[in-house]
Design a protein around this motif. Structure first.
Motif, PDB file in Angstrom:
ATOM      1  N   VAL A  28     -21.780  16.724 -59.935  1.00 28.87           N
ATOM      2  CA  VAL A  28     -22.133  15.822 -58.837  1.00 28.87           C
ATOM      3  C   VAL A  28     -20.938  14.937 -58.498  1.00 28.87           C
ATOM      4  O   VAL A  28     -20.667  14.663 -57.323  1.00 28.87           O
ATOM      5  CB  VAL A  28     -23.362  14.979 -59.203  1.00 28.87           C
ATOM      6  N   GLY A  29     -20.193  14.522 -59.516  1.00 29.88           N
ATOM      7  CA  GLY A  29     -19.013  13.699 -59.269  1.00 29.88           C
ATOM      8  C   GLY A  29     -17.965  14.429 -58.456  1.00 29.88           C
ATOM      9  O   GLY A  29     -17.357  13.853 -57.550  1.00 29.88           O
ATOM     10  N   GLU A  30     -17.741  15.695 -58.779  1.00 28.72           N
ATOM     11  CA  GLU A  30     -16.756  16.482 -58.029  1.00 28.72           C
ATOM     12  C   GLU A  30     -17.232  16.719 -56.598  1.00 28.72           C
ATOM     13  O   GLU A  30     -16.431  16.721 -55.656  1.00 28.72           O
ATOM     14  CB  GLU A  30     -16.516  17.812 -58.742  1.00 28.72           C
ATOM     15  N   VAL A  31     -18.536  16.917 -56.410  1.00 25.95           N
ATOM     16  CA  VAL A  31     -19.077  17.079 -55.063  1.00 25.95           C
ATOM     17  C   VAL A  31     -18.842  15.807 -54.259  1.00 25.95           C
ATOM     18  O   VAL A  31     -18.400  15.848 -53.100  1.00 25.95           O
ATOM     19  CB  VAL A  31     -20.582  17.416 -55.114  1.00 25.95           C
ATOM     20  N   ALA A  32     -19.123  14.665 -54.869  1.00 31.87           N
ATOM     21  CA  ALA A  32     -18.925  13.389 -54.183  1.00 31.87           C
ATOM     22  C   ALA A  32     -17.468  13.198 -53.792  1.00 31.87           C
ATOM     23  O   ALA A  32     -17.161  12.729 -52.691  1.00 31.87           O
ATOM     24  CB  ALA A  32     -19.396  12.240 -55.079  1.00 31.87           C
ATOM     25  N   SER A  33     -16.559  13.583 -54.688  1.00 32.47           N
ATOM     26  CA  SER A  33     -15.134  13.443 -54.399  1.00 32.47           C
ATOM     27  C   SER A  33     -14.725  14.284 -53.196  1.00 32.47           C
ATOM     28  O   SER A  33     -13.979  13.820 -52.323  1.00 32.47           O
ATOM     29  CB  SER A  33     -14.319  13.845 -55.633  1.00 32.47           C
ATOM     30  N   LYS A  34     -15.225  15.527 -53.127  1.00 29.67           N
ATOM     31  CA  LYS A  34     -14.884  16.387 -51.994  1.00 29.67           C
ATOM     32  C   LYS A  34     -15.480  15.864 -50.692  1.00 29.67           C
ATOM     33  O   LYS A  34     -14.934  16.087 -49.607  1.00 29.67           O
ATOM     34  CB  LYS A  34     -15.358  17.818 -52.258  1.00 29.67           C
ATOM     35  N   MET A  35     -16.609  15.148 -50.798  1.00 23.20           N
ATOM     36  CA  MET A  35     -17.244  14.588 -49.612  1.00 23.20           C
ATOM     37  C   MET A  35     -16.666  13.223 -49.249  1.00 23.20           C
ATOM     38  O   MET A  35     -17.039  12.641 -48.228  1.00 23.20           O
ATOM     39  CB  MET A  35     -18.757  14.482 -49.824  1.00 23.20           C
ATOM     40  N   GLY A  36     -15.791  12.701 -50.116  1.00 19.03           N
ATOM     41  CA  GLY A  36     -15.187  11.405 -49.858  1.00 19.03           C
ATOM     42  C   GLY A  36     -16.154  10.247 -49.988  1.00 19.03           C
ATOM     43  O   GLY A  36     -16.093   9.266 -49.234  1.00 19.03           O
ATOM     44  N   GLN A  37     -17.036  10.324 -50.962  1.00 20.11           N
ATOM     45  CA  GLN A  37     -18.003   9.251 -51.163  1.00 20.11           C
ATOM     46  C   GLN A  37     -18.230   9.046 -52.656  1.00 20.11           C
ATOM     47  O   GLN A  37     -17.693   9.775 -53.487  1.00 20.11           O
ATOM     48  CB  GLN A  37     -19.332   9.585 -50.479  1.00 20.11           C
ATOM     49  N   ARG A  38     -19.019   8.046 -52.977  1.00 21.54           N
ATOM     50  CA  ARG A  38     -19.318   7.790 -54.388  1.00 21.54           C
ATOM     51  C   ARG A  38     -20.616   8.494 -54.781  1.00 21.54           C
ATOM     52  O   ARG A  38     -21.422   8.874 -53.925  1.00 21.54           O
ATOM     53  CB  ARG A  38     -19.445   6.286 -54.632  1.00 21.54           C
ATOM     54  N   VAL A  39     -20.811   8.648 -56.079  1.00 21.29           N
ATOM     55  CA  VAL A  39     -22.050   9.230 -56.580  1.00 21.29           C
ATOM     56  C   VAL A  39     -23.157   8.192 -56.455  1.00 21.29           C
ATOM     57  O   VAL A  39     -23.032   7.069 -56.957  1.00 21.29           O
ATOM     58  CB  VAL A  39     -21.901   9.671 -58.048  1.00 21.29           C
ATOM     59  N   ASP A  40     -24.224   8.532 -55.755  1.00 24.27           N
ATOM     60  CA  ASP A  40     -25.341   7.604 -55.623  1.00 24.27           C
ATOM     61  C   ASP A  40     -26.654   8.374 -55.707  1.00 24.27           C
ATOM     62  O   ASP A  40     -26.677   9.612 -55.791  1.00 24.27           O
ATOM     63  CB  ASP A  40     -25.258   6.819 -54.308  1.00 24.27           C
ATOM     64  N   THR A  41     -27.749   7.660 -55.687  1.00 27.00           N
ATOM     65  CA  THR A  41     -29.065   8.280 -55.827  1.00 27.00           C
ATOM     66  C   THR A  41     -29.365   9.270 -54.706  1.00 27.00           C
ATOM     67  O   THR A  41     -29.884  10.363 -54.973  1.00 27.00           O
ATOM     68  CB  THR A  41     -30.153   7.199 -55.894  1.00 27.00           C
ATOM     69  N   PRO A  42     -29.064   8.941 -53.426  1.00 27.51           N
ATOM     70  CA  PRO A  42     -29.320   9.922 -52.369  1.00 27.51           C
ATOM     71  C   PRO A  42     -28.572  11.240 -52.568  1.00 27.51           C
ATOM     72  O   PRO A  42     -29.124  12.314 -52.305  1.00 27.51           O
ATOM     73  CB  PRO A  42     -28.857   9.196 -51.098  1.00 27.51           C
ATOM     74  N   LEU A  43     -27.316  11.179 -53.035  1.00 26.49           N
ATOM     75  CA  LEU A  43     -26.567  12.410 -53.261  1.00 26.49           C
ATOM     76  C   LEU A  43     -27.203  13.223 -54.389  1.00 26.49           C
ATOM     77  O   LEU A  43     -27.349  14.446 -54.279  1.00 26.49           O
ATOM     78  CB  LEU A  43     -25.112  12.100 -53.593  1.00 26.49           C
ATOM     79  N   ARG A  44     -27.582  12.545 -55.459  1.00 28.00           N
ATOM     80  CA  ARG A  44     -28.236  13.261 -56.562  1.00 28.00           C
ATOM     81  C   ARG A  44     -29.538  13.894 -56.087  1.00 28.00           C
ATOM     82  O   ARG A  44     -29.898  15.000 -56.510  1.00 28.00           O
ATOM     83  CB  ARG A  44     -28.504  12.310 -57.727  1.00 28.00           C
ATOM     84  N   ARG A  45     -30.253  13.206 -55.199  1.00 27.71           N
ATOM     85  CA  ARG A  45     -31.501  13.744 -54.681  1.00 27.71           C
ATOM     86  C   ARG A  45     -31.248  15.016 -53.873  1.00 27.71           C
ATOM     87  O   ARG A  45     -31.987  15.992 -53.994  1.00 27.71           O
ATOM     88  CB  ARG A  45     -32.199  12.695 -53.822  1.00 27.71           C
ATOM     89  N   VAL A  46     -30.191  15.018 -53.061  1.00 31.81           N
ATOM     90  CA  VAL A  46     -29.857  16.199 -52.272  1.00 31.81           C
ATOM     91  C   VAL A  46     -29.533  17.374 -53.196  1.00 31.81           C
ATOM     92  O   VAL A  46     -30.017  18.502 -52.989  1.00 31.81           O
ATOM     93  CB  VAL A  46     -28.670  15.911 -51.335  1.00 31.81           C
ATOM     94  N   VAL A  47     -28.730  17.128 -54.226  1.00 35.97           N
ATOM     95  CA  VAL A  47     -28.372  18.195 -55.169  1.00 35.97           C
ATOM     96  C   VAL A  47     -29.620  18.730 -55.867  1.00 35.97           C
ATOM     97  O   VAL A  47     -29.809  19.950 -56.004  1.00 35.97           O
ATOM     98  CB  VAL A  47     -27.346  17.683 -56.193  1.00 35.97           C
ATOM     99  N   ASN A  48     -30.505  17.833 -56.287  1.00 33.44           N
ATOM    100  CA  ASN A  48     -31.730  18.257 -56.967  1.00 33.44           C
ATOM    101  C   ASN A  48     -32.628  19.067 -56.028  1.00 33.44           C
ATOM    102  O   ASN A  48     -33.260  20.047 -56.449  1.00 33.44           O
ATOM    103  CB  ASN A  48     -32.489  17.047 -57.500  1.00 33.44           C
ATOM    104  N   GLN A  49     -32.699  18.652 -54.760  1.00 34.52           N
ATOM    105  CA  GLN A  49     -33.509  19.399 -53.799  1.00 34.52           C
ATOM    106  C   GLN A  49     -32.947  20.801 -53.580  1.00 34.52           C
ATOM    107  O   GLN A  49     -33.701  21.781 -53.519  1.00 34.52           O
ATOM    108  CB  GLN A  49     -33.575  18.650 -52.469  1.00 34.52           C
ATOM    109  N   LEU A  50     -31.641  20.905 -53.457  1.00 37.75           N
ATOM    110  CA  LEU A  50     -31.022  22.213 -53.261  1.00 37.75           C
ATOM    111  C   LEU A  50     -31.256  23.115 -54.463  1.00 37.75           C
ATOM    112  O   LEU A  50     -31.459  24.327 -54.315  1.00 37.75           O
ATOM    113  CB  LEU A  50     -29.524  22.050 -52.991  1.00 37.75           C
ATOM    114  N   GLU A  51     -31.252  22.530 -55.641  1.00 36.34           N
ATOM    115  CA  GLU A  51     -31.562  23.318 -56.831  1.00 36.34           C
ATOM    116  C   GLU A  51     -33.019  23.752 -56.810  1.00 36.34           C
ATOM    117  O   GLU A  51     -33.339  24.918 -57.104  1.00 36.34           O
ATOM    118  CB  GLU A  51     -31.271  22.513 -58.094  1.00 36.34           C
TER     119      GLU A  51
END
Length: 493
Positions: free
Chosen positions: A266-289
């Motif tokens: 998730v940290g590497e994904v956030a870095s490529k997106m140019g943002q920090r790791v936060d709850t909404p990003l984790r939620r998106v990753v969990n939904q995609l899984e």
């Protein structure tokens, strides 16, 4: 008889046909990702006159009720009027009593669209259950299949607290094809090209169905995946937009692209997106899984979680296709493929990111019938040893009795020689010296080695192999044991 065009799906087909053959009302839940073949399966098992098929649309409930009744009237030949069916209970009562003296299948596809949101779907499920529990006046079988691609929503219908909890006679999760069944969709290809086609088009039957196996793999990739108007490319670009209930789908595509381009955490994904790791990003990753776009995996014997795209077609699109858009726009799809992608990028991708999956799938598929070790888990190990040198073990797993099995996977055309065997042993020794207990176990004489080489094995491999250890050597004919062997070359030359 099941349609001759139905690849695999034999177990699923037998279960569905068995429910109808019992001669009693039966309720089935069938779910899976879009284009995985749910509708094709349910409409190929019986003659059309036996199946009332209704694909719900994302519109008002009253419109779905009206259209469904009109379709039921057309199919049954009965005079049915929408105004006589103001509720879903009235609709279900009529549907489930159509042709009561004949075996009937009612398929309600994209069932989630019949209602507005989960609370509405719960009400519809309650109405269905009320009709089901009231008893049906039939002298012949009835199979009602609730089908859809909103996987989590459909699964919830079977969960505790749902009106249908305990009422379902069958739940079927329809999965994409593995490498072998995908190969059956392109059966005119050589075995090696079947792997390459799987690497590009994945296991979704709808994507494989448009591949013309009288043309080369490269020609199909150029036309279907690289061309700006390619059918499969367009599907991959828009599939997230078609998922029910997702907002800001551009964010979901960004996560898929980040992982396709090499992010694994998730940290590497956030870095490529140019943002920090936060709850909404984790939620998106969990939904995609949860929607089966992503799979999570860990190093064998470890706990660090990594993500990757589940379907090879998505891996190709996000990992190769998007990076090649500039070249395609400048040179054209065919030239970009021939000069930029085919010589090195695609072979590396197939060998490093897909053929290992093929190997593990083959081990799970064929090992039991050949008396080989039954595996409780399969994985791999990627990392560094104590001296910070990179190490990769392609195959690593444990048998049901706890024995460690390791090996390597090669997609090269030349036969695997002594170096392949010795490199594997040296890699295990480096990891064992670094303190990994499973690597020490893997070096014990009772731990089998499993090597898979598309090019077969040279005499030098067998000359250095330890004769006291069980060593399993598979080539392409072991991955496709009932298919004719042509050669190891590619139709792309």
């Amino acid at each position: 008889m099941v349609s001759r065009n139905l690849v695999n799906r034999g177990a699923e087909a037998a279960k569905l046909r068995g429910l109808l053959d019992k001669g009693k009302p039966a309720l089935a839940l069938v779910y899976g990702r879009r284009r995985v073949g749910k509708t094709y399966l349910l409409t190929q098992l019986w003659p059309p006159e036996q199946v009332l098929y209704y694909p719900a649309s994302s519109t008002a409930a009253a419109i779905n009720r009206r259209v469904l009744i009109e379709e039921a009237a057309r199919w049954s030949g009965q005079e049915l009027r929408a105004e006589d069916h103001p509720t879903w209970r009235a609709v279900f009562r009529t549907l489930f009593n159509l042709r009561p003296h004949e075996p009937v299948v009612v398929v309600l596809d994209e069932f989630q669209y019949l209602a507005d949101g989960e609370s509405g779907l719960r009400e519809i499920a309650s109405e269905l259950n009320a009709v089901w529990e009231s008893g049906l006046s039939r002298s012949s079988g009835l199979l009602v299949a609730l089908c859809g691609s909103a996987v989590s929503t459909l699964r919830a219908l079977a969960a505790g607290g749902s009106p249908l909890y305990g009422r379902l006679d069958l739940q079927l999760s329809i999965k994409p094809f593995d490498y072998y069944d995908a190969g059956m969709m392109v059966a005119r290809y050589s075995l090696r090209d079947r792997v390459r086609a799987y690497a590009a088009f994945g296991g979704m039957p709808a994507n494989l169905a448009v591949v013309d196996d009288s043309r080369s793999v490269g020609e199909n990739i150029t036309e279907l995946l690289l061309s700006p108007h390619g059918v499969v490319r367009t599907r991959l670009l828009t599939e997230i937009d078609q998922e029910e209930g997702l907002r800001n789908t551009a964010r979901y595509r960004a996560v898929l692209a980040g992982i396709g381009l090499g992010a694994r955490t998730v940290g590497e994904v956030a870095s490529k997106m140019g943002q920090r790791v936060d709850t909404p990003l984790r939620r998106v990753v969990n939904q995609l899984e949860g929607m089966s776009y992503l799979v999570r995996e860990a190093n064998f014997g470890g706990s660090t979680q990594r993500y990757r795209l589940a379907d090879p077609a998505a891996r190709f699109h996000y990992g190769i296709g998007l990076l090649s858009e500039s070249a395609v726009a400048t040179l054209g799809a065919e030239t970009a493929w021939r000069t930029r992608i085919e010589p090195e990028v695609f072979p590396t991708y197939v060998g490093s990111h897909v053929f290992e999956d093929v190997a593990r799938q083959a081990c799970r598929r064929w090992a039991p019938e050949r008396g080989l070790p039954a595996m409780a888990e399969w994985g791999k190990w990627v990392g560094r040893d104590r001296s910070r040198r990179e190490v990769e073990i392609d195959l690593a797993g444990r048998t049901l009795d706890g024995t460690v099995v390791t090996g390597s996977v090669k997609f090269r055309t030349r036969p695997a020689g002594a170096r392949t065997y010795l490199d594997h042993v040296i890699a295990l020794e480096r990891l064992a010296d670094s303190g990994l207990g499973w690597a020490r176990e893997a070096l014990m004489p009772n731990s089998p080695f499993w090597f898979i080489s598309a090019g077969g094995f040279a005499p030098s491999f067998h000359e250095v192999a330890d004769p006291s250890r069980q060593i399993i050597c598979w080539s392409m004919n072991d991955l496709y044991p009932d298919q004719p062997i042509t050669d190891f070359s590619s139709t792309d030359g």
